[in-house]
Design an enzyme around this catalytic site. Structure first.
Site, PDB file in Angstrom:
ATOM      1  N   VAL A  39     -68.816-126.004 -48.407  1.00 59.73           N
ATOM      2  CA  VAL A  39     -68.576-125.112 -49.725  1.00 59.73           C
ATOM      3  C   VAL A  39     -68.724-123.724 -49.283  1.00 59.73           C
ATOM      4  CG1 VAL A  39     -69.022-124.581 -51.986  1.00 59.73           C
ATOM      5  CG2 VAL A  39     -69.297-126.876 -51.274  1.00 59.73           C
ATOM      6  N   SER A  40     -67.800-122.965 -49.086  1.00 59.59           N
ATOM      7  CA  SER A  40     -67.714-121.457 -48.579  1.00 59.59           C
ATOM      8  C   SER A  40     -68.665-120.627 -49.512  1.00 59.59           C
ATOM      9  CB  SER A  40     -66.460-121.164 -48.395  1.00 59.59           C
ATOM     10  OG  SER A  40     -65.493-121.807 -47.371  1.00 59.59           O
ATOM     11  N   ALA A  41     -68.978-119.599 -48.789  1.00 55.72           N
ATOM     12  CA  ALA A  41     -69.773-118.726 -49.605  1.00 55.72           C
ATOM     13  C   ALA A  41     -68.723-118.147 -50.718  1.00 55.72           C
ATOM     14  CB  ALA A  41     -70.166-117.536 -48.718  1.00 55.72           C
TER      15      ALA A  41
END
Length: 415
Positions: A83-85
């Protein structure tokens, strides 16, 4: 009479913040970082309960603007899903310029980003999210169901081929690192539509906002980023030339279409005394190297990135270490890499190069020469990146660096 001591505000534990308060705090940080700028992007990030996608993570951490939640690694320990920043997600969504009613394709799923895209497209819009990994699409479906986003279609397939049954798309947002742009992404995008993709060019990854112009794509801005690599038919990982293999302090060159190095000669070079060259060019403490590095890879033929573990820097084996890699000029049995040193101004650093090997000083001076050229001729400019179909003749390409991939010819040019 109650003789118990009175409780003062200083004695009490702070009340835990609600999820909405955490989202609001995250959004304030995204605004400070310049990642969220438009009111609709801000509203989307204030709405989506992203912590539900990472149930094992402390809710406060889940709303840290820079926190990346790795959700899956491969057998060798390489991250293959995350889950990307929030900062990166907001940055890409700003690049995409999504408007209500649009048809949006996301390549690389997970659920949270699809929910943000759904907020942007609105009730009259449609979002399709595709991933090759059934574990990832299962998590995405669970998250979207739990959060009530019904205008998102989740597809398990190789994103290399897009999702033709829902095309054409007004926007395509790619959330995995790609080394090439498959024809399906261009052909499934409306003419004038935007493709946002973390594109790897000679080892350097930028999330580029492209606009389709017939069969070519033309950049409309880009940002520094890092993403997990694409899997499936489009997988194209970099090779490593290891210069130092002591456990915990490894040093290697990341090769991405660069000439095959004489690794043994470079390993020997690393053990030789360093030679320094300094440019007189300075950067502010908060100023990025990203545009300089794109210039260097445009101007210099053999410029892989040097990756080094922090322990290698602490031991003095190298002076610079970055998780994204440091541009390194290789010339036969010698190499030199970009570095910085403090100046008398506490907020400015001087750019230079450190060389190793029989020709250490000459190679370091060559790298410094291009740093000066960038400062003199291109510091105020931004590169233009274009993607043309493979087989496009040279005389139909803009002047600059050409990167040949299986499907495309990518160009980096400067004013």
């Amino acid at each position: 009479m109650n003789n118990a001591p009175a409780t003062t505000p200083d004695d009490s534990e702070p009340a835990p913040r609600s999820e909405q308060e955490l989202r609001d705090a995250m959004v304030r940080r995204l605004i400070e970082l310049g990642a969220a700028r438009s009111p609709r992007v801000v509203a989307a990030f204030r709405t989506v309960p992203r912590h539900l996608a990472t149930p094992g993570v402390d809710v406060t951490k889940a709303y840290d603007a820079e926190y990346v939640a790795v959700t899956k690694t491969d057998a060798s320990g390489v991250d293959i899903s995350s889950v990307s920043a929030a900062r990166i997600q907001a940055m890409q969504i700003e690049q995409a310029d999504i408007r209500p009613g649009m048809n949006v394709l996301e390549i690389g799923s997970g659920g949270v980003n699809a929910a943000y895209l759904a907020e942007m497209a609105g009730e009259q819009g449609q979002v399709v999210t595709v991933d090759i990994d059934p574990d990832v699409t299962r998590r995405a479906r669970d998250f979207l169901k739990a959060t009530g986003y019904h205008n998102v279609t989740v597809v398990t397939a190789d994103g290399e081929h897009g999702v033709p049954e829902h095309a054409p798309y007004d926007r395509i947002v790619v959330t995995v690192q790609a080394a090439d742009v498959p024809p399906a992404w261009v052909h499934q995008l409306r003419d004038g539509g935007r493709l946002v993709v973390p594109l790897r060019m000679r080892g350097m990854t930028r999330t580029v906002a492209f606009v389709r112009d017939g069969e070519r794509l033309v950049s409309d801005g880009f940002e520094l980023c890092g993403f997990v690599p694409m899997q499936g038919a489009g997988e194209n990982r970099m090779r490593l030339a290891v210069l130092h293999d002591a456990e915990g302090e490894e040093i290697a060159l990341r090769l991405d279409g660069h000439p095959e190095p004489d690794t043994e000669a470079l390993r020997a070079a690393l053990r030789t005394p360093r030679a320094e060259a300094w440019s007189g060019v300075t950067l502010a403490g908060d100023e990025s190297n990203e545009h300089l590095d794109l210039w260097l890879t445009t101007a210099l033929d053999d410029l892989p990135l040097m990756a080094a573990k922090p322990a290698a820097r602490r031991r003095g084996l190298v002076a610079s270490a970055s998780p994204l890699g440091v541009p390194t000029l290789v010339e036969g049995d010698s190499f030199a890499y970009r570095t910085v040193r403090p100046t008398n101004d506490p907020d400015r650093y001087e750019l230079g190069a450190i060389g190793h090997g029989p020709r250490a000083r000459a190679v370091a001076e060559r790298l410094v020469e291009e740093i000066r050229t960038w400062d003199r001729d291109h510091r105020a400019h931004r590169a233009r990146i274009e993607v043309h179909p493979a087989g496009t003749p040279d005389d139909r390409l803009p002047a600059g660096r050409v990167i040949d991939r299986p499907h495309t010819r990518i160009t980096i040019s400067w004013p």
